[in-house]
Design an enzyme around this catalytic site. Structure first.
Site, PDB file in Angstrom:
ATOM      1  N   LYS A  22       1.106  -1.082  -0.077  1.00  0.00           N
ATOM      2  CA  LYS A  22       0.099   0.074   0.039  1.00  0.00           C
ATOM      3  C   LYS A  22       0.835   1.205  -0.138  1.00  0.00           C
ATOM      4  O   LYS A  22       2.079   1.167   0.447  1.00  0.00           O
ATOM      5  CB  LYS A  22      -0.972   0.016   1.361  1.00  0.00           C
ATOM      6  CG  LYS A  22      -2.073   1.045   1.280  1.00  0.00           C
ATOM      7  CD  LYS A  22      -3.223  -0.026   0.267  1.00  0.00           C
ATOM      8  CE  LYS A  22      -4.297   1.048   0.020  1.00  0.00           C
ATOM      9  NZ  LYS A  22      -5.457   0.187  -0.576  1.00  0.00           N
ATOM     10  N   SER A  36      -8.100  -5.335 -11.378  1.00  0.00           N
ATOM     11  CA  SER A  36      -6.690  -4.744 -11.377  1.00  0.00           C
ATOM     12  C   SER A  36      -5.749  -5.674 -11.922  1.00  0.00           C
ATOM     13  O   SER A  36      -5.121  -5.723 -12.892  1.00  0.00           O
ATOM     14  CB  SER A  36      -6.033  -4.108 -10.309  1.00  0.00           C
ATOM     15  OG  SER A  36      -6.580  -2.687  -9.799  1.00  0.00           O
TER      16      SER A  36
HETATM   17  P1  NAD Z   1     -13.371   7.905  -2.846  1.00  0.00           P
HETATM   18  O1  NAD Z   1     -12.396   8.918  -2.318  1.00  0.00           O
HETATM   19  O2  NAD Z   1     -13.798   7.695  -4.098  1.00  0.00           O
HETATM   20  O3  NAD Z   1     -14.721   7.990  -1.878  1.00  0.00           O
HETATM   21  C1  NAD Z   1     -14.728   8.157  -0.286  1.00  0.00           C
HETATM   22  C2  NAD Z   1     -16.165   8.782   0.107  1.00  0.00           C
HETATM   23  O4  NAD Z   1     -16.175   8.477   1.392  1.00  0.00           O
HETATM   24  C3  NAD Z   1     -16.432   9.894  -0.303  1.00  0.00           C
HETATM   25  O5  NAD Z   1     -17.833  10.083  -0.869  1.00  0.00           O
HETATM   26  C4  NAD Z   1     -16.385  10.765   1.011  1.00  0.00           C
HETATM   27  O6  NAD Z   1     -17.278  11.889   1.109  1.00  0.00           O
HETATM   28  C5  NAD Z   1     -17.001   9.611   1.861  1.00  0.00           C
HETATM   29  N1  NAD Z   1     -16.655   9.920   3.352  1.00  0.00           N
HETATM   30  C6  NAD Z   1     -15.423  10.004   3.778  1.00  0.00           C
HETATM   31  N2  NAD Z   1     -15.764  10.312   5.366  1.00  0.00           N
HETATM   32  C7  NAD Z   1     -16.942   9.822   5.655  1.00  0.00           C
HETATM   33  C8  NAD Z   1     -17.566   9.709   6.607  1.00  0.00           C
HETATM   34  N3  NAD Z   1     -17.380   9.934   7.835  1.00  0.00           N
HETATM   35  N4  NAD Z   1     -18.992   9.499   6.621  1.00  0.00           N
HETATM   36  C9  NAD Z   1     -19.519   9.234   5.375  1.00  0.00           C
HETATM   37  N5  NAD Z   1     -18.813   9.398   4.080  1.00  0.00           N
HETATM   38  C10 NAD Z   1     -17.509   9.624   4.269  1.00  0.00           C
HETATM   39  O7  NAD Z   1     -12.792   6.285  -2.121  1.00  0.00           O
HETATM   40  P2  NAD Z   1     -13.105   5.095  -2.913  1.00  0.00           P
HETATM   41  O8  NAD Z   1     -12.176   4.682  -3.726  1.00  0.00           O
HETATM   42  O9  NAD Z   1     -14.635   4.836  -2.926  1.00  0.00           O
HETATM   43  O10 NAD Z   1     -12.754   4.053  -1.467  1.00  0.00           O
HETATM   44  C11 NAD Z   1     -13.891   4.020  -0.114  1.00  0.00           C
HETATM   45  C12 NAD Z   1     -13.218   2.928   0.624  1.00  0.00           C
HETATM   46  O11 NAD Z   1     -13.399   1.585  -0.176  1.00  0.00           O
HETATM   47  C13 NAD Z   1     -11.815   2.954   1.240  1.00  0.00           C
HETATM   48  O12 NAD Z   1     -11.786   2.348   2.333  1.00  0.00           O
HETATM   49  C14 NAD Z   1     -10.801   2.080   0.239  1.00  0.00           C
HETATM   50  O13 NAD Z   1      -9.888   1.544   0.725  1.00  0.00           O
HETATM   51  C15 NAD Z   1     -11.921   1.108  -0.100  1.00  0.00           C
HETATM   52  N6  NAD Z   1     -11.649   0.431  -1.376  1.00  0.00           N
HETATM   53  C16 NAD Z   1     -11.930   1.216  -2.567  1.00  0.00           C
HETATM   54  C17 NAD Z   1     -11.392   0.376  -3.773  1.00  0.00           C
HETATM   55  C18 NAD Z   1     -11.847   0.990  -5.124  1.00  0.00           C
HETATM   56  O14 NAD Z   1     -11.541   0.310  -6.289  1.00  0.00           O
HETATM   57  N7  NAD Z   1     -12.030   2.233  -5.069  1.00  0.00           N
HETATM   58  C19 NAD Z   1     -11.343  -0.987  -3.784  1.00  0.00           C
HETATM   59  C20 NAD Z   1     -11.179  -1.803  -2.535  1.00  0.00           C
HETATM   60  C21 NAD Z   1     -11.290  -0.987  -1.382  1.00  0.00           C
END
Ligand code: NAD
Length: 425
Positions: free
Chosen positions: A101, A353
């Site tokens: 990471k 991926s």
């Molecule tokens: P992103 O940045 O696109 O979105 C994050 C979202 O969470 C935003 O809408 C933000 O406003 C919201 N947020 C932040 N704090 C918050 C709170 N306290 N309450 C409610 N909403 C809140 O990120 P993402 O890519 O969607 O990733 C989200 C999670 O999923 C992370 O933990 C990431 O590690 C995990 N994840 C993402 C992927 C991916 O492919 N995008 C893959 C595996 C895991």
């Protein structure tokens, strides 16, 4: 100590499995941790230095794989925990990857588009020596996206003086990305949920769902779930939550959030709360709604011992990494609330991926239907193995998923030679 909590998940697995203690020793610490200070020229001519991290946790099963996060809370503890979860997740999904990471401690919403580009390229310059399509392959995570991955791939090509698109995944389609990657995490989570429902709750009526986090993962999950006929009754982002027991229109909410894009950057500055037709709630209240499925798609530690007793959902689906703390896990288990764990539920992102990496290295590109079909095949197969482990060991789905992943990791670690083997010759 976030990493200490993450590592605690291994203890019940080692109680259930007859595994060489060397596996535990190997999996308790990261293989390599690197910190770099990244200088960035700001638009006003001044210089700022941002701290960046890359942690390669374990590469026994293949080159390491894991996203890059841009967030003010990024630190060594968080990145190490995320790299540990990636190691387990790649093993759970049966991918030929180890876990890694990366991250930068920054609030990217305070930077201009060009400053974000310079920071992204600076990150690659800082870590290029330890990256590579056969060494360590980054991807997007919170507040990084396809545009940023494209800049990073371009910077790597300039440093390496050759095109190597498999160095990074989650790239834009026109820069050798994969069809289906953008919504793979949400799509994969829905496949895992559907397998779970079929296995554990076959006669359930139309399900109600609340989604915390409306970014890449949460939005696509909500969109596809609604398309499949589920009722999405609540959605939140960092600014607040909206609720309608009759169901929200996910696409309308998304459109309104995008329209208020004052930053003119790679980020959306709008909020789900721009949607005035629905009742607003606090973020905390969304977590406590009485719904069939609570989806956690924001950040770590959202359900802890403080609020676990108030959760009313029947099932929790972890799309974010580490959104339920170990203490909260025990409380939810005692209250018979199932948690579909992150290392399974959000594996769709790393699985597609992997498909992108395969396509980049073979030079043959797949249609979206092929990507979706292959993703479903893996999600269904690995979900079923986890449900079998849960039944056999009478344990939670999380412990079952760790058993499944650690068995694969232990096999690889043992095959490379352990104390028992060397003593016997
Ligand atoms: P992103 O940045 O696109 O979105 C994050 C979202 O969470 C935003 O809408 C933000 O406003 C919201 N947020 C932040 N704090 C918050 C709170 N306290 N309450 C409610 N909403 C809140 O990120 P993402 O890519 O969607 O990733 C989200 C999670 O999923 C992370 O933990 C990431 O590690 C995990 N994840 C993402 C992927 C991916 O492919 N995008 C893959 C595996 C895991």
């Amino acid at each position: 100590m976030m990493f200490e909590l993450a590592r605690q998940r291994l203890a019940p697995v080692f109680n259930l499995l007859d595994i060489n203690e060397e596996v535990m020793i190997r999996l308790s610490v990261p293989k390599r941790t690197i910190v770099a200070n990244i200088p960035v020229r700001m638009d006003d001519g001044t210089l700022r230095v941002f701290t960046g991290y890359r942690i390669q946790y374990d590469d026994t099963r293949g080159p390491t794989k894991g996203g890059i996060r841009f967030h003010p809370d990024v630190d060594m503890q968080e990145v190490t925990s995320l790299s540990f979860w990636m190691t387990v997740k790649c093993a759970v999904a049966g991918l030929p990857f180890g876990g890694a990471k990366g991250g930068v401690t920054v609030n990217p919403k305070e930077l201009s588009l060009m400053e974000i580009e310079r920071l992204s390229r600076g990150y690659i310059r800082a870590f290029a020596d330890v990256l590579g399509e056969k060494r360590d392959i980054p991807a997007p995570d919170v507040y990084t996206n396809a545009t940023i991955m494209g800049w990073m791939a371009d910077e790597y090509a300039m440093i390496a003086r050759r095109q190597e698109p498999g160095i990074i995944t989650g790239k834009p389609l026109h820069l050798n990305g994969s069809k289906g990657r953008e919504f793979a995490t949400g799509q994969g989570a829905l496949f895992a949920l559907q397998e779970y429902l079929e296995h554990y709750k076959p006669s359930s009526e139309q399900m109600t769902i609340a989604v915390q986090g409306f970014g890449n993962a949460g939005f696509h999950f909500a969109r596809i779930a609604q398309q499949c006929g589920y009722r999405v009754v609540a959605i939140s982002d960092s600014q607040g939550a909206i609720y309608d027991p009759k169901g929200l229109n996910v696409l309308d909410v998304h459109r309104l959030k995008q329209e208020d894009n004052r930053l003119a950057s790679v980020y959306c500055d709008g909020s789900v709360c721009n949607e005035l037709d629905y009742e607003t709630l606090s973020n905390e209240a969304l977590l406590e709604l009485n719904v069939d499925v609570l989806v956690l798609a924001a950040l770590e530690n959202q359900i802890t011992e403080q609020n676990a007793h108030q959760i009313q959902a029947k099932t929790v689906l972890e799309i974010a990494n580490g959104p339920v703390s170990p203490d909260a896990d025990q409380i939810l288990e005692a209250r018979e609330i199932d948690v579909i764990p992150d290392v399974l539920a959000n594996a769709g992102g790393v699985i597609v991926s992997y498909f992108e990496w395969v396509q980049n290295r073979s030079g043959m590109y797949w249609e979206e239907a092929e990507v979706e079909q292959q993703l479903k095949k893996i999600m269904v197969k690995e979900s079923q193995s986890i449900f079998d482990h849960a039944k056999k060991h009478k344990c939670s789905l999380r412990t079952a998923a760790y058993v499944h992943g650690v068995e694969r990791l232990a096999g690889a670690i043992d095959q490379r030679g352990n104390h028992k083997l060397f003593k016997s010759v």
